[in-house]
Design an enzyme around this catalytic site. Structure first.
Site, PDB file in Angstrom:
ATOM      1  NE  ARG A 135      18.131  28.291 -23.913  1.00 24.13           N
ATOM      2  CZ  ARG A 135      16.933  27.733 -23.891  1.00 24.13           C
ATOM      3  NH1 ARG A 135      16.777  26.493 -24.359  1.00 24.13           N
ATOM      4  NH2 ARG A 135      15.890  28.388 -23.407  1.00 24.13           N
ATOM      5  CB  ILE A 136      24.092  23.366 -27.540  1.00 23.31           C
ATOM      6  CG1 ILE A 136      23.950  23.516 -26.023  1.00 23.31           C
ATOM      7  CG2 ILE A 136      25.423  22.716 -27.888  1.00 23.31           C
ATOM      8  CD1 ILE A 136      23.834  22.201 -25.277  1.00 23.31           C
ATOM      9  CG  ASP A 164      15.638  22.872 -35.105  1.00 21.30           C
ATOM     10  OD1 ASP A 164      14.478  22.429 -34.987  1.00 21.30           O
ATOM     11  OD2 ASP A 164      16.316  23.264 -34.144  1.00 21.30           O
ATOM     12  CB  ALA A 191      22.946  15.536 -28.921  1.00 23.86           C
ATOM     13  CG  ASP A 244      30.883  14.026 -24.511  1.00 23.69           C
ATOM     14  OD1 ASP A 244      31.953  13.743 -23.929  1.00 23.69           O
ATOM     15  OD2 ASP A 244      29.899  14.533 -23.920  1.00 23.69           O
ATOM     16  CD  GLU A 290      26.947   8.138 -21.737  1.00 32.80           C
ATOM     17  OE1 GLU A 290      26.464   8.777 -20.770  1.00 32.80           O
ATOM     18  OE2 GLU A 290      27.278   8.687 -22.794  1.00 32.80           O
ATOM     19  CG  HIS A 321      27.716  12.112 -20.885  1.00 32.68           C
ATOM     20  ND1 HIS A 321      26.548  11.387 -20.863  1.00 32.68           N
ATOM     21  CD2 HIS A 321      27.330  13.415 -20.982  1.00 32.68           C
ATOM     22  CE1 HIS A 321      25.510  12.204 -20.950  1.00 32.68           C
ATOM     23  NE2 HIS A 321      25.964  13.443 -21.020  1.00 32.68           N
TER      24      HIS A 321
END
Length: 326
Positions: free
Chosen positions: A155-156, A175, A235, A260, A265, A292
């Site tokens: 989707r993204i 993919d 991702a 990101d 984290e 993030h």
């Protein structure tokens, strides 16, 4: 009445969850920061909603006596031990269709900032005020006509492809799990990973974190990219070997990176990529790190909470889950 526990992230009152589960369950926010914080707090829960600040490992899942469903409030579900849940007969679900626009926008925003040198030049000129002309950013390749390679055309990834096509970029994707024919719908040719890395001017990662994708973009993959290429990751942090990325940036083997997500984290300050990002270099390396936040907008947060709560409600009412992943 059922008992639903929200393990982490969400500060009470859980107004959205309480609204969606009204008359069916009471909702408790546990505010855990480590998996160990959940011990002796989840044994009686009929459902868990898990966000991104903790993991749900086997020892915690083993304590679930009445749990009918675990919902990961997000797309990725690598922080839940699927095998342990399966052994206990507990379905695990995610929310795969929230925040698509936000993450795609963020990925394209990082690409634009890297391509145009916005952050790099702003950092440099803040100190020196010179040169106050095109020399501060050159060279800047024209984005139209460049090739964006997308790893993971879900989707993204597909939403990112559509945005790049609006900039008149060529788009490729890798993919191996894409349903046949969807690449025609998206108008994105499928290629193998080596071809994508070799031909792309920008590589953007949109695949889940699995045993297959962990460390997928490491030293070998980076060595196959063009020296002028950019890397964007919105991702999962562990898909990229960040030490190898730091070395590639320092040695000029790729031209920039927008990140990101990191493997740990909040980040470990001793991590090579974090040290490079924080270094006072002149000119600075073309590296952008965001905390993030690609998923975030007020609308996206509400969407994820509503959809997670509705998945819980379905199962507690005896209906099948909609987005089962394990």
């Amino acid at each position: 009445m059922f008992h639903v526990a929200v393990t982490d992230y969400l500060q009470p009152p859980a107004t959205i969850e309480e609204r969606e589960l009204a008359g069916l369950a009471r909702v408790e926010c546990l505010l855990a920061h480590r998996a160990e914080d959940l011990l002796d707090k989840v044994e009686g829960a009929d459902a868990l909603i898990v966000f991104h600040e903790i993991s749900l490992p086997r020892p915690v899942i083993a304590r679930l006596r009445h749990c009918r469903i675990i919902v990961r409030g997000g797309v990725g579900y690598d922080n839940v031990d699927l095998a342990a849940a399966r052994e206990r007969g507990i379905p695990v679900c995610n929310v795969p269709d929230y925040g698509v626009d936000e993450v795609a926008d963020h990925a394209v925003g990082l690409m634009l900032a890297l391509n145009r040198g916005w952050v790099r030049v702003e950092r440099s000129l803040r100190r020196s005020l010179t040169p106050w002309d095109k020399r501060a950013v050159e060279p800047v390749p024209r984005l139209a006509g460049q090739t964006l390679g997308i790893i993971g055309l879900g989707r993204i990834g597909a939403a990112t492809a559509r945005r790049a096509q609006a900039f008149r970029m060529k788009v490729l994707a890798c993919d191996p799990y894409l349903r046949p024919g969807l690449e025609k719908v998206f108008d994105v040719p499928l290629v193998d990973l080596d071809t994508l890395l070799r031909e792309s001017d920008v590589v953007s990662i949109h695949t889940p974190l699995t045993d297959e994708t962990r460390g997928l973009v490491g030293a070998a993959a980076l060595s196959r990219m063009k020296p002028s290429a950019l890397l964007v990751n919105t991702a999962r942090g562990a898909i990229v070997d960040t030490d190898a990325l730091a070395a590639a940036l320092q040695q000029g083997r790729i031209a920039g990176a927008g990140i990101d997500v990191l493997p740990t984290e909040p980040p470990d300050p001793s991590q090579a990529l974090v040290q490079l990002w924080r270094a006072e270099l002149n000119p600075p390396v073309n590296l952008i790190i965001t905390p993030h936040t690609a998923f975030y907008s007020e609308a996206a947060v509400e969407e994820i909470r509503v959809k997670a709560a509705r998945e819980v409600a379905r199962v507690l009412r005896g209906e099948p889950p909609k987005n089962r992943v394990g």
